[in-house]
Design a protein around this motif. Structure first.
Motif, PDB file in Angstrom:
ATOM      1  N   GLN A  52       0.830  -1.213   0.000  1.00  0.00           N
ATOM      2  CA  GLN A  52       0.000   0.000   0.000  1.00  0.00           C
ATOM      3  C   GLN A  52       0.861   1.258   0.000  1.00  0.00           C
ATOM      4  OE1 GLN A  52      -2.856  -0.659   3.199  1.00  0.00           O
ATOM      5  NE2 GLN A  52      -4.233  -1.782   1.825  1.00  0.00           N
ATOM      6  N   GLU A  55       1.964   1.697  -3.504  1.00  0.00           N
ATOM      7  CA  GLU A  55       0.881   2.202  -4.339  1.00  0.00           C
ATOM      8  C   GLU A  55       0.649   3.698  -4.107  1.00  0.00           C
ATOM      9  OE1 GLU A  55      -2.416  -0.331  -5.979  1.00  0.00           O
ATOM     10  OE2 GLU A  55      -3.417   0.600  -4.288  1.00  0.00           O
ATOM     11  N   SER A  97      -6.534  -7.861  -3.386  1.00  0.00           N
ATOM     12  CA  SER A  97      -7.794  -7.392  -2.803  1.00  0.00           C
ATOM     13  C   SER A  97      -7.614  -6.169  -1.912  1.00  0.00           C
ATOM     14  CB  SER A  97      -8.548  -8.533  -2.103  1.00  0.00           C
ATOM     15  OG  SER A  97      -8.127  -8.720  -0.789  1.00  0.00           O
ATOM     16  N   THR A  99      -5.248  -3.657  -2.871  1.00  0.00           N
ATOM     17  CA  THR A  99      -4.619  -2.643  -3.716  1.00  0.00           C
ATOM     18  C   THR A  99      -5.481  -2.469  -4.965  1.00  0.00           C
ATOM     19  OG1 THR A  99      -3.286  -4.359  -4.795  1.00  0.00           O
ATOM     20  CG2 THR A  99      -2.250  -3.176  -2.958  1.00  0.00           C
ATOM     21  N   THR A 100      -5.199  -1.413  -5.725  1.00  0.00           N
ATOM     22  CA  THR A 100      -6.053  -1.172  -6.893  1.00  0.00           C
ATOM     23  C   THR A 100      -5.292  -1.014  -8.215  1.00  0.00           C
ATOM     24  OG1 THR A 100      -5.996   1.175  -6.348  1.00  0.00           O
ATOM     25  CG2 THR A 100      -7.925  -0.061  -5.617  1.00  0.00           C
ATOM     26  N   ASN A 101      -4.067  -0.513  -8.189  1.00  0.00           N
ATOM     27  CA  ASN A 101      -3.370  -0.225  -9.441  1.00  0.00           C
ATOM     28  C   ASN A 101      -2.006  -0.887  -9.601  1.00  0.00           C
ATOM     29  OD1 ASN A 101      -5.139   2.305  -8.826  1.00  0.00           O
ATOM     30  ND2 ASN A 101      -4.755   2.361 -11.019  1.00  0.00           N
ATOM     31  N   SER A 129      -7.000  -9.865 -10.309  1.00  0.00           N
ATOM     32  CA  SER A 129      -6.427  -8.550 -10.023  1.00  0.00           C
ATOM     33  C   SER A 129      -6.845  -7.492 -11.047  1.00  0.00           C
ATOM     34  CB  SER A 129      -4.896  -8.652  -9.986  1.00  0.00           C
ATOM     35  OG  SER A 129      -4.408  -9.010 -11.268  1.00  0.00           O
ATOM     36  N   ARG A 132      -3.427  -7.072 -13.570  1.00  0.00           N
ATOM     37  CA  ARG A 132      -2.222  -6.506 -12.947  1.00  0.00           C
ATOM     38  C   ARG A 132      -1.122  -7.540 -12.723  1.00  0.00           C
ATOM     39  NH1 ARG A 132      -3.336  -4.145  -7.670  1.00  0.00           N
ATOM     40  NH2 ARG A 132      -5.411  -5.079  -7.461  1.00  0.00           N
ATOM     41  N   ASN A 433      -5.353   1.096 -15.216  1.00  0.00           N
ATOM     42  CA  ASN A 433      -5.551   0.094 -14.173  1.00  0.00           C
ATOM     43  C   ASN A 433      -4.694  -1.153 -14.372  1.00  0.00           C
ATOM     44  OD1 ASN A 433      -7.596   1.558 -12.786  1.00  0.00           O
ATOM     45  ND2 ASN A 433      -8.978   1.040 -14.464  1.00  0.00           N
TER      46      ASN A 433
ATOM     47  N   ALA B  22     -14.096  -8.065  -7.937  1.00  0.00           N
ATOM     48  CA  ALA B  22     -15.179  -7.347  -7.267  1.00  0.00           C
ATOM     49  C   ALA B  22     -16.334  -8.306  -6.948  1.00  0.00           C
ATOM     50  CB  ALA B  22     -15.665  -6.194  -8.145  1.00  0.00           C
ATOM     51  N   THR B  25     -15.400 -10.581  -3.998  1.00  0.00           N
ATOM     52  CA  THR B  25     -15.500  -9.873  -2.717  1.00  0.00           C
ATOM     53  C   THR B  25     -16.956  -9.773  -2.287  1.00  0.00           C
ATOM     54  OG1 THR B  25     -13.594  -8.563  -3.372  1.00  0.00           O
ATOM     55  CG2 THR B  25     -14.852  -7.766  -1.488  1.00  0.00           C
TER      56      THR B  25
END
Ligand code: FMN
Lengths: 457, 361
Positions: A52, A55, A97, A99-101, A129, A132, A433, B22, B25
């Protein structure tokens, strides 16, 4: 996504940018575990915190290494360094789950996996992911690691890249053959010397088409393999002149492989020791080194080459006068000893240490590889240095090994990244993304039997 | 077993959640908030199905209570990798991981890795070998192997790391016909002992025999029809030790949103016992079944539709009736099954004495 992709070209063009990856090493000798701030090397919380933070600092990728048998020292598991780490893809799926990018790079060996199984697992990670995932392809083979696997150490060293190439080609064909809006999944059959695959892919393509391919290996065969197959090479050449030389070499190899001059990006392994001023950074470096190479580490380092116990020697005294017991060792035990002529080496080292007046500890500190991969200095100094790398395109980025877990990226993200952004050489936001987009890679190379199909944009 | 006193547990198969992060989850959080004790993840080679263990790992950091239990094949996958991956799952889920052992029978699975098809009793042998290697590898680091002793410079105490020396030829001596290619594993593991010490291992009843009953912590029981389940559970219980949980497998399709179950899913059939009907009827059925079984794994016909009914009507009523085991936030899967944390088989007498009994995670 294609608008960010760089066009294929015969001339290398620097991107003028630097990107960062973080290499959470696990088993290694550089991560300080003796400092009070040092946290768990296996608890999820440490991984979450590093990922994190990375990121927040707009890092392109989070890397995990791999080693499939514990390193040994004098016939027993090595006791002094960080030991033990989670499975790369399991950890990365969990990090996906939270993190996003950031890209999620799993080092995975081609010798101790089955292509269909590994391709499926990497595709799973890529889908979960949201595009990613990446695979850092390594080829390490030896009977000693093979003892943990059904096939044993079945591969001749000379064959490892041939084998790896067939393996990667097969994986690419599997990723190319997923069901698309234009047609159903196609069966992939490979019959080779070492394995046979007959599989119909069962997952759709991910947002980035397929996992990004990294390669770590440095021999001419390794570089050629990367030039043919990989998107990024995880190199060991972070010093400026060396990096420029490596870039030249890789560009030539990429062109010879029929790919563009910019086709393969370069991200050397590196370490950063930073502070507000140069003097503070130098002091910090002393402290870091003293914790990385304590008295026992210094002795153990020599023991690897002497092949015998040297605990009776004073780490602050001269190198041992007795000779190594192994004349030559052909088999690596994962500790970096690759069969140099031990006695010759010992003579050489004794002479060098005597010449320079170095104790065992000072000598070992001066010898360890990471000395060459360290950037030490004030935030401003190091940012200026990196801006020069970006200007000439010596590298595309650095893969940073933090020497402290889990807070080891804090000063980089809080201080170095803003300096780089001010100089216009570091991203100010994620481009997209997927890892593919964020690295700004060229359009993926298709495997031959699928090349006719249009790439889904 | 003691679990009868505490009430039973419910597991939900999340297969319908697919591969999208998504979506996954949403599914696992819905299962957790509905009050399910465990979520399971199927791994048969069907189109659109991502790796089960990775789906479970993804769910780990998103949840706090629910146990995460993937199916992992033992025949065509490397035991060393399986053991490491499952131990890692335990780390990323805070000790809530388990393992449903499967033995792939499909010729497709064999062809994918270029091995001859394994069939019959050999499936059970492969499964048994794989469980045994995994368990040894999980024990190969004693709990207190990481010592971080600054004075001596030692990160680990090498006396607390052990080579597992597993060899199918030796361990399955009585089975000279071990049908898989014989293999050995040296160890030690490349990851410290899992948080739970040993992950709970669940196996379908059809593997019992080749897989010794004392090698597993729970047995999954199927029957061709719902009326036959309780008898089948009793039969299996008579064949396993007192501490082994017996879990019934049940397909469910419920009346929902004004549509009768029968009309909702035509031809939903898996060969498992099937309940189709009202939520109230299912509640009564589960109340009775949980008098025999320690737990029930529900396979919903349509994940989100049936889950909504289960969470709204079935689980609250079962809980009110005192049929269900209480949920424990941050508890382990072993806790849920009423299993204590085992000492490593390799632990020396000295370290045994030093380790607090049943030391937590
Ligand atoms: C920067 C870098 C990182 C590496 N990381 C790993 C690793 O995590 N696991 C591994 O098994 N090998 C790793 N390797 C080893 C390579 O996969 C390869 O086996 C080794 O470099 C020998 O190949 P070569 O002769 O082409 O250099 C790494 C190599 C480099 C250069």
């Amino acid at each position: 996504m294609t608008q960010h992709n760089r066009a294929k070209s015969d001339v290398f063009v620097p991107s003028g940018q630097i990107q960062f990856g973080v290499f959470f090493q696990g088993v290694n000798s550089g991560t300080i575990w003796k400092a009070a701030e040092s946290g768990s090397q296996t608890d999820f919380e440490s991984f979450r915190r590093i990922a994190q933070t990375a990121e927040r600092g707009l890092f392109a990728a989070f890397f995990l290494g791999e080693g499939l048998r514990l390193r040994e020292h004098l016939g027993r598991p090595h006791a002094l360094d960080v030991v033990g780490r989670p499975d790369a893809q399991t950890m990365l799926a969990a990090l996906a789950s939270v993190t996003t990018n950031i890209g999620l790079v799993a080092t995975q060996n081609t010798t101790y996996n089955d292509p269909a199984d590994l391709a499926h697992r990497l595709a799973s990670l890529d889908l979960i992911s949201g595009g990613r995932a990446a695979w850092n392809i390594v080829t390490t083979d030896n009977a000693w690691t093979g003892a943990n696997f059904r096939r044993g150490g079945y591969l001749d060293h000379a064959d490892r890249y041939k084998h790896a190439e067939a393996f990667v080609e097969t994986a690419k064909r599997i990723w190319d053959s997923w069901e698309t809006p234009d047609g159903p999944a196609r069966r992939v059959v490979h019959q080779g010397q070492h394995y046979t695959v007959d599989v119909t892919p069962r997952l759709p393509r991910s947002a980035q088409y397929r996992p990004v391919l990294f390669q770590a290996g440095d021999s001419p065969e390794g570089r050629n393999f990367a030039a043919r197959q990989a998107d990024v090479i995880f190199s060991a050449h972070p010093k400026f002149d060396d990096a420029v030389e490596f870039r030249k070499d890789l560009v030539e190899r990429s062109l010879a492989a029929g790919r563009g001059a910019n086709a393969v990006q370069i991200m050397p392994a590196s370490e950063f020791i930073l502070a507000p001023t140069a003097a503070e950074a130098a002091e910090k470096k002393e402290w870091v080194r003293s914790l990385q190479i304590g008295p026992q580490q210094a002795i153990a380092y020599l023991e690897q080459f002497w092949g015998r116990e040297l605990s009776s020697y004073d780490p602050d005294g001269p190198l041992p006068e007795i000779d190594p017991v192994v004349e030559e060792t052909s088999e690596t035990r994962g500790s970096g000893f690759h069969g140099a002529k031990a006695r010759q080496l010992a003579d050489q080292w004794r002479a060098e240490a005597k010449d320079k007046g170095l104790s065992i500890r000072q000598f070992v500190t001066s010898r360890t590889a990471r000395v060459d991969s360290t950037f030490t200095g004030s935030y401003v100094e190091v940012a200026d240095q990196l801006a020069e790398f970006a200007r000439v395109g010596a590298v595309d980025g650095f893969n940073i090994s933090p020497w402290l877990i889990p807070s080891g990226l804090d000063d980089i993200v809080n201080h170095l990244v803003p300096e780089l952004q001010e100089r216009g050489v570091y991203p100010t936001e994620y481009r997209g993304n997927t890892l593919w987009e964020n690295l700004g890679l060229e359009t993926p190379v298709r495997s031959s039997d699928a090349a006719a199909e249009a790439v889904r944009a | 077993m003691s679990s009868t006193r505490q009430g039973g547990f419910l597991a939900l198969e999340l297969d319908g959640a697919g591969w999208d992060g998504a979506h996954l989850t949403r599914a696992v959080l819905a299962a957790e908030s509905a009050g399910f004790h465990a979520a399971t993840f199927t791994d048969a080679p069907a189109p659109g199905r991502a790796n089960a263990l990775q789906r479970a790992a993804f769910a780990g950091p998103a949840t706090r209570t629910i146990a995460l239990v993937p199916e992992v094949d033992t025949v065509y996958t490397e035991p060393f990798h399986i053991s490491t991956q499952l131990a890692s799952l335990d780390y990323v889920s805070g000790g809530r991981a388990g393992w449903i052992v499967t033995a792939a029978e499909s010729p497709e699975a064999a062809a994918a890795v270029g091995r001859p098809s394994v069939t019959g009793a050999a499936l059970g042998q492969e499964a048994a070998a794989s469980i045994e290697v995994s368990r040894r590898l999980w024990d190969s680091w004693e709990d207190d192997a990481v010592i971080r002793d600054v004075a001596t410079g030692r990160y680990i105490d090498v006396d607390k790391l052990h080579y597992v020396d597993f060899d199918t030829a030796v361990d399955f001596e009585t089975r000279a016909d071990f049908a898989g290619a014989g293999y050995s594993v040296q160890g030690p593991s490349i990851i410290p002992r899992p948080l739970q010490g040993q992950l709970p291992v669940l196996a379908p009843a059809c593997l019992l025999g080749e897989v010794p009953a004392d090698a597993v912590d729970a047995v999954l029981v199927s029957a061709p029809a719902a009326e036959l389940l309780a008898a089948e559970v009793r039969d299996v219980r008579s064949r396993v030790a007192a501490g082994v949980a017996v879990v019934a497998e049940l397909d469910v399709v419920l009346d929902s949103r004004g549509q009768a179950a029968a009309g909702r899913v035509a031809g939903f059939g898996s060969g498992r016992a099937n309940y189709a009907g009202s939520a109230a009827g299912l509640t009564d059925f589960l109340t009775e079944l949980l008098e025999e079984a320690d737990g029930v794994r529900l396979h919903p016909a349509s994940l989100f539709v049936d889950l909504e009914e289960l969470g709204r009507l079935v689980l609250p009523e079962l809980r009110r009736r005192g049929v269900l085991r209480p949920l424990v936030q941050d508890g382990t899967f072993r806790d849920l099954l009423g299993l204590s944390r085992p000492v490593s088989r390799y632990a020396t007498a000295a370290s045994n004495a030093a380790a607090p009994a049943g030391a937590g995670k």
